[in-house]
Scaffold this motif. Structure first.
Motif, PDB file in Angstrom:
ATOM      1  N   PRO A 137      -5.457  33.001  28.653  1.00 39.02           N
ATOM      2  CA  PRO A 137      -6.385  34.388  28.211  1.00 39.02           C
ATOM      3  C   PRO A 137      -6.318  35.099  29.268  1.00 39.02           C
ATOM      4  CG  PRO A 137      -7.706  32.412  28.678  1.00 39.02           C
ATOM      5  CD  PRO A 137      -6.464  31.956  28.687  1.00 39.02           C
ATOM      6  N   THR A 138      -6.811  36.525  29.004  1.00 39.27           N
ATOM      7  CA  THR A 138      -7.082  37.452  30.218  1.00 39.27           C
ATOM      8  C   THR A 138      -8.646  37.646  30.401  1.00 39.27           C
ATOM      9  OG1 THR A 138      -6.922  39.185  28.703  1.00 39.27           O
ATOM     10  CG2 THR A 138      -4.741  38.696  29.894  1.00 39.27           C
ATOM     11  N   THR A 139      -9.387  37.202  29.291  1.00 38.63           N
ATOM     12  CA  THR A 139     -10.755  37.348  29.279  1.00 38.63           C
ATOM     13  C   THR A 139     -11.498  36.556  30.111  1.00 38.63           C
ATOM     14  OG1 THR A 139     -10.777  38.537  27.301  1.00 38.63           O
ATOM     15  CG2 THR A 139     -13.134  37.822  28.039  1.00 38.63           C
TER      16      THR A 139
ATOM     17  N   GLU B 116     -17.229  36.056  30.304  1.00 34.86           N
ATOM     18  CA  GLU B 116     -17.089  37.112  29.159  1.00 34.86           C
ATOM     19  C   GLU B 116     -16.959  36.582  27.704  1.00 34.86           C
ATOM     20  OE1 GLU B 116     -14.915  40.859  29.797  1.00 34.86           O
ATOM     21  OE2 GLU B 116     -15.189  40.578  31.933  1.00 34.86           O
ATOM     22  N   GLN B 117     -15.774  35.438  27.625  1.00 36.81           N
ATOM     23  CA  GLN B 117     -15.823  34.666  26.424  1.00 36.81           C
ATOM     24  C   GLN B 117     -17.182  34.061  25.997  1.00 36.81           C
ATOM     25  OE1 GLN B 117     -12.034  32.637  25.725  1.00 36.81           O
ATOM     26  NE2 GLN B 117     -11.648  32.919  27.947  1.00 36.81           N
TER      27      GLN B 117
ATOM     28  N   ASP C  58     -19.586  36.476  24.254  1.00 39.13           N
ATOM     29  CA  ASP C  58     -19.190  36.765  22.903  1.00 39.13           C
ATOM     30  C   ASP C  58     -19.716  35.895  22.143  1.00 39.13           C
ATOM     31  OD1 ASP C  58     -18.077  39.340  23.856  1.00 39.13           O
ATOM     32  OD2 ASP C  58     -15.938  38.225  23.548  1.00 39.13           O
TER      33      ASP C  58
ATOM     34  N   PHE D 117      -8.933  29.282  26.145  1.00 36.99           N
ATOM     35  CA  PHE D 117      -9.224  30.171  25.013  1.00 36.99           C
ATOM     36  C   PHE D 117     -10.569  29.608  24.651  1.00 36.99           C
ATOM     37  CE2 PHE D 117      -4.699  30.869  25.599  1.00 36.99           C
ATOM     38  CZ  PHE D 117      -4.736  32.594  25.301  1.00 36.99           C
TER      39      PHE D 117
END
Lengths: 134, 400
Positions: B281-283, B287-288, B291, B332
């Motif tokens: 993942p790039t996030t 931040e994940q 969400d 992820f």
């Protein structure tokens, strides 16, 4: 038309463009049957459009981040039967049957289907919404 | 010269193997070692009883102890053992030496030892209390240590949920390897147990065939590698270098519940390769998780429980620990229908899932090719997370 089976993936099940393997696993209410659309009857875009036209029990439109697809052959490789299950709203409705598998085996089959779908790439994704005022 | 078991031998004891492995009424050859270990137990118990009965004696001479397989009952999971009279030596002397004793004292001693063992297994008390009480004469103490060692060897082939029922005259007491360890811990404060550890090598010493392994939780265990092992195995001590990551399987010595030493039976080098994930993942995790925190109940078209704040906080701690301690790469993150936080990685050979809830985390690894699967649930504490981290590293590197 193709021999693919189209699966709609909820936006909460997508992170950085990658769906979770849960997208290829029946939910508790699915009675071990994973809903997909038959690629012989609808293409990936049409499958998406049919899905978001449906409403849930609260009357809200169903959501999808796009169409992810696996082939019947890939299901057969995982020893997962595929059965036609047309409904009034969707004559292309098909189910992938996970009945009789342990929790771990369900996870394994779902992961392998996701692997095949990821290797194929999204078969349809809606265009990003235009920024407000554009 | 052949010797026959009498047609109606006097049964000494029967061992009933209990557990799923034995439900098909087949006795695996790997558990036959338990019959040998049981015989040793009876011998050590006999020695200890002799010294308790004769506190001024320094030595004991036991008659030959011929325990034979007389029958197998309950399908094939209950070997029946009989005691038979010792054979005459080729020159006839042995028979003369023990003939009278055998019929009386020695045979009774073995039978008392058998009965005392039942009591020790049942209550943890009995003759072991004599051996380890203050002021116990040295022969008693030594025989007690021998008996504890015998208990360490007895049950070694059993799995965690298996037991051996010791049957004597219609009474049964059930023995497990855990019971044997508890006995040793109670009387001498340490016990042995088959063990697997992973970590990095410290202070390898080729002259003494020893090295130390620093584990992820910071603890250090000494590893002794029997010299012959290296001739039998493919590895040589020269491959064991400082900082090398290794997995060691062997017999662990635990003192006050802490692993102190491992006598290695297998040493595997863990390649210090980077994790080769198919997607990353790039996030960032923060931040994940943000969400996930924004989800409300019914987040999936009217269904799905939103993860509670404490579950998300716990997941943040778990992922932070795994990253700092094991360099586990960014996963992820997704919600699950029942309110858990689900981390996913796709390694070269395995799909790995970690579902984190209030108090525990559940690891599922499934092979992309082949039927292999692995599952493990651990509580969210340091010990549990170390175990999960060690497994994660293995599966993410595709080493299984």
């Amino acid at each position: 038309m193709t021999d693919l089976l189209h699966r709609q993936v909820h936006p909460s099940f997508v992170r950085d463009g990658r769906p979770t393997s849960q997208a290829y696993r029946p939910t508790p209410k699915d009675d071990s049957r994973l809903s997909v659309s038959c690629g012989r009857k609808v293409d990936a875009r049409a499958a998406y459009e049919r899905h978001i036209a449906l409403k849930n029990a609260r009357g809200d439109a169903l959501r999808s981040a796009g169409t992810s697809s696996v082939s019947r052959e890939e299901c057969a490789k995982e020893e997962l039967p595929v059965a036609d299950a047309p409904t009034d709203a969707n004559d292309a409705h098909v189910v992938i049957v996970f009945a009789g598998l342990s929790h771990t085996k369900v996870e394994q089959r779902a992961a392998n289907l996701l692997r095949a779908a990821l290797d194929r790439g999204w078969t349809f994704q809606p265009a990003p919404a235009a920024p407000a005022g554009a | 010269m052949s010797r026959d078991v009498p047609s109606d031998p006097e049964v000494f004891a029967a061992l009933r193997f209990i557990g799923r492995r034995f439900e098909d009424h087949l006795l695996r050859v790997e558990v036959m070692s338990e019959l040998v270990a049981y015989r040793e137990l009876v011998l050590w118990a006999s020695r200890l009883l002799f010294f308790i009965d004769n506190p001024k004696r320094q030595r004991v001479r036991l008659a030959p102890f011929d325990l034979v397989l007389a029958d197998v009952k309950e399908g094939s999971t209950m070997p029946v053992l009989a005691l038979v009279e010792p054979p005459p030596a080729l020159d006839g002397r042995q028979a003369t030496l023990f003939a009278d004793e055998w019929q009386t004292e020695q045979k009774q001693l073995f039978q008392r030892a058998r009965d005392e063992l039942m009591q020790v297994v049942q209550s943890g008390k009995g003759m072991l209390e004599h051996a380890f009480k203050d002021g116990a004469p040295e022969p008693q103490h030594s025989a007690g240590l021998g008996l504890l060692q015998g208990f360490q060897n007895f049950g070694r082939s059993l799995l965690d949920d298996e037991a051996i029922g010791l049957n004597v005259a219609k009474s049964e007491v059930q023995y497990t390897a855990q019971k044997g360890r508890r006995l040793a811990e109670r009387y001498v404060g340490e016990y042995e147990k088959p063990t697997t550890i992973r970590g990095s090598v410290r202070a390898a010493n080729r002259d003494t065939s020893t090295f130390q392994v620093k584990r992820a939780d910071g603890s250090v265990a000494s590893v002794f590698v029997p010299p012959l092992f290296f001739r039998v195995g493919a590895r040589t001590m020269t491959e064991i270098a400082d900082e090398q990551s290794v997995e060691v399987e062997g017999l662990g010595l635990f003192k006050n519940g802490q692993l102190r030493r491992v006598q290695a039976e297998r040493v595997s080098l863990i390649p210090d390769t980077a994790f080769a994930l198919r997607e990353t993942p790039t996030t960032p995790v923060v931040e994940q998780l943000r969400d996930l925190r924004a989800l409300k109940d019914g987040w999936h078209d009217g269904e799905g429980v939103a993860p509670k704040p404490e579950v998300i906080d716990g997941a943040a701690d778990v992922l932070s620990f795994l990253e700092e301690t094991f360099s586990v790469p960014l996963p992820f993150l997704y919600p699950t229908f029942d309110g858990a936080v689900r981390a996913e990685w796709s390694g070269p050979a395995w799909h790995v899932v970690l579902e984190m809830r209030d108090k525990d985390a559940h690891l599922i690894a499934t092979a992309f090719t082949g039927p292999q699967t692995f599952e493990r649930t651990e509580s969210i504490d340091k010990a549990g997370l170390v175990k999960l981290g060690e497994e994660l590293v293995i599966y993410l590197r595709g080493m299984q």
